[in-house]
Design an enzyme around this catalytic site. Structure first.
Site, PDB file in Angstrom:
ATOM      1  CG  ASP A 285      45.837  32.293  37.394  1.00  0.00           C
ATOM      2  OD1 ASP A 285      45.970  31.127  37.810  1.00  0.00           O
ATOM      3  OD2 ASP A 285      46.523  33.239  37.823  1.00  0.00           O
TER       4      ASP A 285
HETATM    5  C1  NOJ Z   1      47.272  30.737  40.347  1.00  0.00           C
HETATM    6  C2  NOJ Z   1      48.405  31.626  40.040  1.00  0.00           C
HETATM    7  O1  NOJ Z   1      47.966  32.947  39.874  1.00  0.00           O
HETATM    8  C3  NOJ Z   1      49.234  31.237  38.830  1.00  0.00           C
HETATM    9  O2  NOJ Z   1      50.402  31.990  38.842  1.00  0.00           O
HETATM   10  C4  NOJ Z   1      49.515  29.777  38.824  1.00  0.00           C
HETATM   11  O3  NOJ Z   1      50.329  29.450  37.728  1.00  0.00           O
HETATM   12  C5  NOJ Z   1      48.215  29.036  38.787  1.00  0.00           C
HETATM   13  N1  NOJ Z   1      47.406  29.381  39.941  1.00  0.00           N
HETATM   14  C6  NOJ Z   1      48.410  27.533  38.736  1.00  0.00           C
HETATM   15  O4  NOJ Z   1      48.907  27.066  39.909  1.00  0.00           O
END
Ligand code: NOJ
Length: 763
Positions: A285
């Site tokens: 993430d």
């Molecule tokens: C943080 C989030 O937790 C996740 O769900 C998302 O896909 C990513 N950032 C990318 O934006």
């Protein structure tokens, strides 16, 4: 060599030759490519950056920096842009530099792309897998026309605690239903075969794993679960997505068993890859590798090395891999094979997406003009939203009469962004049909804002404008609470007095749920309750239209309302779809996929809990020495699976084709469902099991099947469910998937509370 007889030599050569030729064209292509790549270029493939301006964490990338890295061959992908011109530019640079490897383009396409569907929690309440799959199909078609080929969806985290704002992004609290939805989404994005067509995208299943178990519902918090509970209560949706062929996974922010998920070998390697046979790639993430330093594991070099070795292939926005892996290799901290393995997985994904044949295959001006944000897609979004509204209460006030004078009040009535909801990255969010618009197109209506969103101005400002304050310092921010609450309420009361019915649009704006939006108090804010009390006092029938991204505590407002319709964030056509249900053009059929608590003190609350040694019934007040509260019932206000219709259904003749089931055999469970009302309607029939004795403790109920059926008024249908070993199996104490001998209750009904039981014995 001379001692080896000729015949053996021939055999060895033949085997070696066939080993070479038996390699798939993909393997041969990637072998060749990798043999020509430098170490830096390989590490570059493991690096993912966001497009400039994309905000999902504190680290925001800059165009020049991205372009520089690209020229050096140090980026494998870009995410967070739906701007085809920018993405084309990036692709041009990537192809001209380094090994000339095309970029993969990712995006948070979560509930539709430009055509926004209800938020995932709302979509789940349709219990309609075909419909859900089709929303992902439409999203894939729209996204690919813009150049996107990889979507950060489905989000399949099970959540039992509605304080967690990200409950809005998932399917709710049940692992079986969550698994079915995960499959439908993956099929919708990727199709059902191995090949990616130009209008299909690679799914990225997130957040792996157990992110929804965040302690106390506070985002990013630690998860404390046993492996057995994790496997039985949370993991099925991740597994189901793998079975459906998902091409990638995103690791989660939380720790599990003291190890951050993004460096958790048990989760990524033992369970996902070795256990379930996943052969795609895993991306972190955003900044999750960097955050491992805050978890207290070590510096960026240490955590990067450990993450890679644990099976994490791609680094999103941390620059941990690109910045430290070479050094770790030189120091012998990691091996070349570790880097090669991750690089190969990413190249395989690009190969499968057809990017080596044509790096621009997902850009299509033609398809953009004819397939994106079309009237057809919008009208589908309206149909979808009609199926995603849960009627929680109705004393007969609904459906409303067209022509009735309606007072539309409440701070959510004209909020277009609240219709789109969290993670709606479409450029058309402002065009979402508001509740006011939908209702006033049907009948003479008057409007009053009615109340502040929150009594506390600082909180209201934070949830409305927090992102702007953080990332766009120069942008002017309108003041909150400019007009006094008392005046707003008085205006609403005046409108109510002259109306036939009051429709109060209350609940949460988009900024009150989703990422980084946990709440410790999940009631409707006091300012809005004051409005409801005031309009109720006029004596006019009161319909509450609840806009929300989570289950809310409705205990105080339930007695005030003559009807409650939960519409979630219903998407771009929300206002129309809600009006369709309010005025009876559509008959509500959605059912909750999360328990609605009576009070926040009950959390975590979920229907599939264990019994305890001192069980206490859900609806019985306090009794000492049993597992309950002095001041609250155990059960929810509205249970999992619950939802009303404008017609009524009765359940009868629950039966089994046999009382005993041998291992390897199967039995059919049947029920007759009758539409006892005057309207045709759709009903979701649910089947639960309960193991009476097991070698480990089991939940009081577990959903194991459901069917959504259309039943014309006055008619009956017979609904069958096939039961087999799989239906009754669970992960036992040794984490083996097993169907144990013994007696089981089979429970069938309209929701998790109201079921009829038959017994089956497995020997
Ligand atoms: C943080 C989030 O937790 C996740 O769900 C998302 O896909 C990513 N950032 C990318 O934006």
């Amino acid at each position: 060599m001379k001692h080896i007889p000729h015949i053996f030599l021939c055999l060895i050569l033949l085997l070696a030759f066939s080993a070479c030729t038996s390699k798939s064209p993909m393997d041969r292509y990637i072998d060749d490519l990798m043999s020509r790549m430098t170490l830096e270029q390989k590490i570059g493939q493991l690096n993912l950056h966001s497009a400039p301006g994309f905000i999902s964490a504190e680290r925001v990338m800059d165009n020049d920096e991205n372009a520089k890295l690209l020229r050096e061959g140090l980026l494998g992908g870009i995410y967070g842009s739906s701007n085809p011109a920018l993405m084309r530019q990036y692709q041009d640079i990537a192809l001209q530099s380094g090994a000339g490897i095309p970029l993969i383009f990712g995006m948070d396409v979560i509930h539709g792309h430009q055509t926004v569907f209800p938020i995932p929690l709302g979509l789940a309440t349709s219990w309609n897998m075909e419909l859900i799959e089709k929303t992902a199909r439409v999203a894939a078609r729209e996204a690919t026309a813009c150049g996107i080929n990889w979507v950060f969806s489905p989000m399949v985290d099970i959540c039992r605690d509605a304080r967690w704002g990200r409950i809005a992004e998932g399917a709710g609290e049940d692992p079986y239903l969550g698994g079915e939805i995960a499959k439908a989404m993956v099929y919708g994005y990727q199709g059902r075969d191995e090949v990616f067509d130009v209008d299909e995208v690679m799914a990225c299943v997130k957040h792996y794993a157990l992110y929804g178990g965040a302690e106390a519902g506070r985002d990013y918090n630690s998860v404390f679960l046993s492996r057995q509970e994790a496997m039985n209560g949370y993991m099925n949706p991740y597994k189901a997505a793998c079975e459906a062929g998902a091409g990638s996974y995103m690791s989660s922010f939380n720790e599990f068993e003291g190890i951050p998920a993004s460096m958790n070998e048990w989760l990524m390697d033992d369970v996902l890859r070795k256990g379930w046979g996943f052969d795609g790639f895993i991306v972190s993430d955003a900044t999750a590798i960097l955050e491992e330093t805050a978890h207290g594991i070590g510096d960026l070099q240490e955590v990067s090395a450990r993450s890679l070795q644990a099976g994490l292939d791609m680094d999103m926005n941390s620059d941990g891999y690109v910045g430290t892996l070479k050094k770790s290799l030189e120091e012998g901290r990691i091996t070349k094979a570790d880097i090669d393995r991750a690089c190969r997985r990413i190249l395989e994904a690009k190969y499968r997406l057809g990017l080596f044949d044509n790096p621009y295959r997902y850009f299509s001006e033609e398809r953009y003009a004819s397939e994106v944000f079309t009237l057809e897609n919008r009208s589908f979004a309206r149909k979808v939203a009609q199926e995603c509204q849960v009627l929680l209460k109705n004393d007969g006030t609904l459906p409303l009469r067209k022509g009735a004078k309606i007072a539309v009040v409440g701070p959510l009535a004209k909020d277009a962004a609240a219709m789109a909801g969290t993670w709606a990255t479409s450029s058309h969010n402002d065009e979402s049909v508001t509740l006011w618009q939908g209702i006033s197109e049907v009948t003479p209506a008057s409007y009053a804002e009615g109340s502040w969103l929150y009594g506390d101005a600082a909180i209201e400002d934070a949830v409305r404008y927090g992102l702007i304050r953080m990332f766009a310092p120069g942008v002017p921010i309108p003041p909150v609470h400019e007009r006094p609450q008392k005046l707003l309420v008085a205006e609403a009361v005046m409108k109510a007095i002259t109306a036939d019915v009051v429709v109060a649009c209350v609940g949460e704006i988009a900024g009150m749920n989703g990422e980084g939006a946990s709440r410790s108090d999940i009631t409707i804010p006091d300012s809005q309750i004051e409005l409801l009390k005031a309009v109720k006092a006029t004596g006019k029938p009161l319909v509450v239209v609840l806009v929300t991204g989570r289950p809310l505590v409705l205990t105080d407002i339930e007695p005030l309302a003559d009807a409650i319709l939960t519409v979630w964030s219903p998407g771009i056509e929300g206002g129309h779809a809600v009006a369709d249900v309010l005025f009876g053009d559509a008959n509500p059929s959605a059912k909750l996929t999360t328990s609605f608590p009576r009070s926040v003190g009950q959390l975590p609350l979920y229907y599939n809990h264990k019994n305890t040694g001192r069980p206490h019934p859900d609806d019985v007040p306090y009794r000492k020495f049993t597992s309950c509260y002095i001041d609250e019932l155990n059960g929810p206000l509205y249970p999992f699976g619950y939802g009303l219709s404008y017609t009524t259904f009765s359940y009868s003749d629950v039966s089994l084709s046999a009382d005993e089931m041998p291992h390897g055999g199967h039995v059919t469970a049947s029920v007759t469902v009758t539409n006892t009302g005057y309207r045709d309607g759709m009903e979701t029939v649910q089947l639960y099991i309960h193991a009476i004795h097991s070698t480990s403790t089991r939940p009081v109920k577990e959903l194991k099947g459901f069917r959504k059926v259309f039943i014309p008024a006055g008619q009956s249908v017979s609904v069958d469910f096939q039961l087999d070993e799989e239906t009754l199996s669970y992960y036992n104490h040794e984490l083996q998937w097993a169907c144990e001998n013994g007696d089981y209750e089979i429970l069938i009904g309209p929701d998790s509370r109201d079921t009829q039981m038959v017994r089956i014995s497995v020997q």
